[in-house]
Design a protein around this motif. Structure first.
Motif, PDB file in Angstrom:
ATOM      1  N   ASN A 179      15.955 -13.200  30.736  1.00  9.21           N
ATOM      2  CA  ASN A 179      16.694 -13.898  29.732  1.00  9.21           C
ATOM      3  C   ASN A 179      18.123 -14.159  30.388  1.00  9.21           C
ATOM      4  O   ASN A 179      18.747 -15.018  30.383  1.00  9.21           O
ATOM      5  CB  ASN A 179      16.833 -13.117  28.438  1.00  9.21           C
ATOM      6  CG  ASN A 179      17.659 -14.036  27.643  1.00  9.21           C
ATOM      7  OD1 ASN A 179      17.500 -15.264  27.162  1.00  9.21           O
ATOM      8  ND2 ASN A 179      18.674 -13.188  26.726  1.00  9.21           N
ATOM      9  N   ARG A 180      18.743 -12.940  30.930  1.00 12.66           N
ATOM     10  CA  ARG A 180      20.016 -13.086  31.475  1.00 12.66           C
ATOM     11  C   ARG A 180      19.897 -14.049  32.823  1.00 12.66           C
ATOM     12  O   ARG A 180      21.028 -14.761  32.784  1.00 12.66           O
ATOM     13  CB  ARG A 180      20.580 -11.631  31.928  1.00 12.66           C
ATOM     14  CG  ARG A 180      21.948 -11.419  32.374  1.00 12.66           C
ATOM     15  CD  ARG A 180      22.368 -10.213  32.832  1.00 12.66           C
ATOM     16  NE  ARG A 180      23.865 -10.303  33.292  1.00 12.66           N
ATOM     17  CZ  ARG A 180      24.934 -10.262  32.598  1.00 12.66           C
ATOM     18  NH1 ARG A 180      24.875 -10.188  31.350  1.00 12.66           N
ATOM     19  NH2 ARG A 180      26.206 -10.196  33.144  1.00 12.66           N
ATOM     20  N   SER A 181      19.026 -13.776  33.475  1.00 10.97           N
ATOM     21  CA  SER A 181      19.131 -14.654  34.479  1.00 10.97           C
ATOM     22  C   SER A 181      18.829 -16.137  34.438  1.00 10.97           C
ATOM     23  O   SER A 181      19.516 -16.937  35.110  1.00 10.97           O
ATOM     24  CB  SER A 181      17.734 -14.069  35.814  1.00 10.97           C
ATOM     25  OG  SER A 181      18.061 -12.644  36.001  1.00 10.97           O
ATOM     26  N   PHE A 182      18.049 -16.545  33.455  1.00 10.00           N
ATOM     27  CA  PHE A 182      17.783 -17.881  33.028  1.00 10.00           C
ATOM     28  C   PHE A 182      19.054 -18.441  32.483  1.00 10.00           C
ATOM     29  O   PHE A 182      19.383 -19.372  32.704  1.00 10.00           O
ATOM     30  CB  PHE A 182      16.548 -17.688  32.006  1.00 10.00           C
ATOM     31  CG  PHE A 182      16.644 -19.151  31.121  1.00 10.00           C
ATOM     32  CD1 PHE A 182      15.678 -19.996  32.036  1.00 10.00           C
ATOM     33  CD2 PHE A 182      17.130 -19.604  30.248  1.00 10.00           C
ATOM     34  CE1 PHE A 182      15.219 -21.126  31.328  1.00 10.00           C
ATOM     35  CE2 PHE A 182      16.867 -20.807  29.704  1.00 10.00           C
ATOM     36  CZ  PHE A 182      15.968 -21.917  30.390  1.00 10.00           C
ATOM     37  N   SER A 183      19.726 -17.638  31.673  1.00  5.99           N
ATOM     38  CA  SER A 183      20.943 -18.217  30.906  1.00  5.99           C
ATOM     39  C   SER A 183      22.059 -18.529  31.860  1.00  5.99           C
ATOM     40  O   SER A 183      22.634 -19.537  31.833  1.00  5.99           O
ATOM     41  CB  SER A 183      21.520 -17.235  29.903  1.00  5.99           C
ATOM     42  OG  SER A 183      20.606 -16.966  28.930  1.00  5.99           O
ATOM     43  N   ALA A 184      22.204 -17.571  32.884  1.00  8.80           N
ATOM     44  CA  ALA A 184      23.257 -17.557  33.951  1.00  8.80           C
ATOM     45  C   ALA A 184      22.816 -18.818  34.942  1.00  8.80           C
ATOM     46  O   ALA A 184      23.739 -19.634  35.127  1.00  8.80           O
ATOM     47  CB  ALA A 184      23.392 -16.455  34.929  1.00  8.80           C
ATOM     48  N   ARG A 185      21.705 -18.965  35.357  1.00  4.52           N
ATOM     49  CA  ARG A 185      21.420 -19.960  36.370  1.00  4.52           C
ATOM     50  C   ARG A 185      21.355 -21.223  35.481  1.00  4.52           C
ATOM     51  O   ARG A 185      21.604 -22.530  36.160  1.00  4.52           O
ATOM     52  CB  ARG A 185      20.030 -19.784  36.848  1.00  4.52           C
ATOM     53  CG  ARG A 185      19.354 -20.525  38.012  1.00  4.52           C
ATOM     54  CD  ARG A 185      18.243 -20.402  38.669  1.00  4.52           C
ATOM     55  NE  ARG A 185      17.912 -21.058  39.840  1.00  4.52           N
ATOM     56  CZ  ARG A 185      16.983 -20.557  40.869  1.00  4.52           C
ATOM     57  NH1 ARG A 185      16.473 -19.154  40.801  1.00  4.52           N
ATOM     58  NH2 ARG A 185      16.701 -21.182  41.793  1.00  4.52           N
ATOM     59  N   PHE A 186      20.765 -21.474  34.402  1.00  2.00           N
ATOM     60  CA  PHE A 186      20.736 -22.819  33.732  1.00  2.00           C
ATOM     61  C   PHE A 186      22.234 -23.380  33.362  1.00  2.00           C
ATOM     62  O   PHE A 186      22.418 -24.434  33.559  1.00  2.00           O
ATOM     63  CB  PHE A 186      19.954 -22.331  32.300  1.00  2.00           C
ATOM     64  CG  PHE A 186      19.915 -23.793  31.363  1.00  2.00           C
ATOM     65  CD1 PHE A 186      19.301 -24.974  31.957  1.00  2.00           C
ATOM     66  CD2 PHE A 186      20.502 -23.781  30.244  1.00  2.00           C
ATOM     67  CE1 PHE A 186      19.161 -25.894  31.350  1.00  2.00           C
ATOM     68  CE2 PHE A 186      20.712 -25.013  29.379  1.00  2.00           C
ATOM     69  CZ  PHE A 186      19.751 -26.116  29.785  1.00  2.00           C
TER      70      PHE A 186
END
Length: 528
Positions: free
Chosen positions: A182-189
């Motif tokens: 979830n953290r990786s998705f938010s940062a990358r998005f």
């Protein structure tokens, strides 16, 4: 917030007391209708008390206490989240330096995930403490009623509890993975949204979409796995409690340990224990699932606990002069030699020189966003050491290489950052004229034309002209320009300064520019 937290413990203990009282009154009510053999009232209850009325009164208080055990964790959660949101705003917008304490990605992650889920984490902790407090008193009552059956109940609970504990430990790994994805998705998005145009130019938009889709799928799979295992572990206590009650009845029948007068309260309390254990299991599951978010929040504790910045210093009556003597600027290390210069109303001070020599740093030092390393700086006769910078900045207009445009219509963008919100149409029209931004009226809808993020929808030069018009609407005493006309052609640039001087001959201009075209308007040039 802490008061709400600690209040849950005595309320939980009080709930346990009333649950025990209700258990014994239940037997009296059953005896009243000849459903069980009659017996004496419990110790401490007058014989004249009506068991029906007493049970209703006690259950009423039980209901209130259960309501409070549900309400207080929610109140603690809301108070906690509210305080964190205010601290996030404070650290992001009121930081004394040139930028906030958090990047856009960090602030978004904290606001949308960490703060809310840390609030649920706190809610689970408060619920767990309140439930555990009630369980302690109920458990004490069970032991007093029958030590033998209590030991038997504990033994059966261990048999059912070990698989639950093992299952919770096993499913914890899936909650940790879900958090990381979830953290990786938010940062990358967020990074990709800010650079969507560049990704399209590079032909990487489809690749990034696929990668984000994979991260979303991984988050979903791990989250669903955790939720399914967590649901199983949360409902096993209910099944185990049913088996335990049946087993206790059989054991008591075979061994005749308790008479009915005590067996009914014992079974009631055991049933309440099972319900409380289920609630405790759910709370501890949430604690385990949301622990990574709480730890993430703890890493920013120093920023969140920073004191609120209060305006202080001397106010300036007028920004009619700038005095600099032996000023050295830089971020920790000097970027420039000592400088001495001055400017006054109606003049233009041009800061020029090669890239990387400290022009923008000098400008930000003059604005109080970067602390000076040494020397003296004064605006309107007030030294920078005692200057109230927040009041000072209300008197300036700033335009830089970034026009600070948002996804809103042009009028909203022009009014963004204004302390005064009452701006007439005539003022808007005049500001657009001076800034050579009359192109606005040729756009579909004119001032209602919608811009996308970062002002996408118009050219770079048009964005800068809108930024200049917004500066003029502030009616500043000093106009600060940091490469603010770099994307505007020289003919339009010249027209802007001519119109500005014609309408505002008293305004002081402090400008940074690589372009030689501004030199003809400057009364003083600082070469760095």
């Amino acid at each position: 917030m802490s008061a709400l937290f600690f209040t849950c413990v005595p309320i939980g203990l009080l709930l346990g007391v009333f649950e025990v009282v209700a258990a014994f009154l239940l037997y009296q009510v059953l005896a009243r209708f000849d459903l069980v053999a009659p017996s004496k009232p419990p110790v401490g209850f007058p014989a004249t008390w009506n068991p029906l009325v007493s049970l209703v009164v006690v259950v009423f208080f039980v209901t209130i206490l259960r309501y409070l055990t549900q309400l207080l964790p929610g109140a603690a959660n809301s108070t906690f989240e509210n305080r964190l949101r205010k601290a996030l705003v404070q650290s992001t917008l009121n930081d004394a330096g040139e930028g906030g304490a958090f990047s856009v990605t960090e602030a978004s992650h904290l606001l949308n995930a960490v703060i809310s889920k840390s609030g649920v984490f706190l809610h689970a902790i408060v619920t767990a403490f309140g439930t555990l407090s009630a369980l302690i008193f109920i458990g004490f009552a069970l032991v007093r009623i029958s030590l033998e059956l209590s030991f038997f109940a504990v033994a059966v609970a261990i048999v059912f509890g070990l698989p639950v504990v093992s299952l919770k430990r096993f499913c914890a790994r899936f909650s940790d993975r879900a958090y990381e994805y979830n953290r990786s998705f938010s940062a990358r998005f967020l990074k990709d949204v800010r650079n969507a145009h560049y990704l399209k130019l590079c032909g990487l938009n489809a690749y990034e979409s696929a990668e984000l889709g994979n991260l979303a799928d991984k988050h979903m799979r791990n989250g669903l796995t955790y939720q399914s295992l967590f649901a199983i572990s949360s409902h096993l206590p209910f099944f185990g409690a049913t088996v335990l009650i049946v087993a206790l009845l059989l054991v008591n029948e075979a061994m005749n340990i308790l008479p009915a007068t005590q067996l009914v309260p014992f079974v009631y309390l055991l049933n309440r224990t099972a319900g409380s254990i289920g609630a405790l299991s759910a709370a501890t599951g949430n604690i385990r699932e949301l622990k990574p978010y709480a730890l993430d929040l703890a890493r920013h504790s120093k920023v969140f606990s920073a004191p609120i910045v209060q305006p202080n210093g001397d106010h300036i009556a007028s920004l009619n002069s700038l005095e600099v003597r032996d000023l050295v600027v830089g971020r920790k290390e000097p970027l420039t030699p000592s400088m001495t210069f001055s400017a006054k109303s109606g003049e233009m001070l041009l800061i020029s020189g090669p890239s990387g020599r400290g022009k923008t740093t000098l400008l930000l030092t003059l604005l109080g966003l970067v602390p000076k390393l040494s020397g003296d700086l004064a605006w309107g006769g007030v030294a920078s050491d005692v200057l109230e910078w927040m009041d000072f900045r209300k008197k300036i207009g700033f335009a830089g290489p970034e026009p600070f445009l948002t996804d809103a219509d042009i009028k909203t963008n022009l009014l963004f950052g204004l302390h005064r919100r009452e701006v007439s149409d005539a003022e808007l029209k005049e500001a657009l004229r001076v800034a050579c931004a009359e192109f606005v009226y040729a756009l579909p809808g004119g001032l209602t034309y919608e811009l996308r993020e970062h002002g996408d929808g118009i050219s770079a030069g048009q964005k800068q002209r809108l930024a200049l018009a917004r500066c003029l609407l502030r009616q500043p005493e000093v106009l600060v320009l940091d490469e603010a006309t770099a994307n505007i052609d020289e003919e339009t640039e010249k027209l802007f300064f001519e119109r500005l001087r014609a309408t505002r001959p008293d305004i002081m201009i402090v400008a940074v520019s690589h372009r030689s075209s501004l030199r003809e308007f400057a009364q003083q040039i600082i070469e760095i």
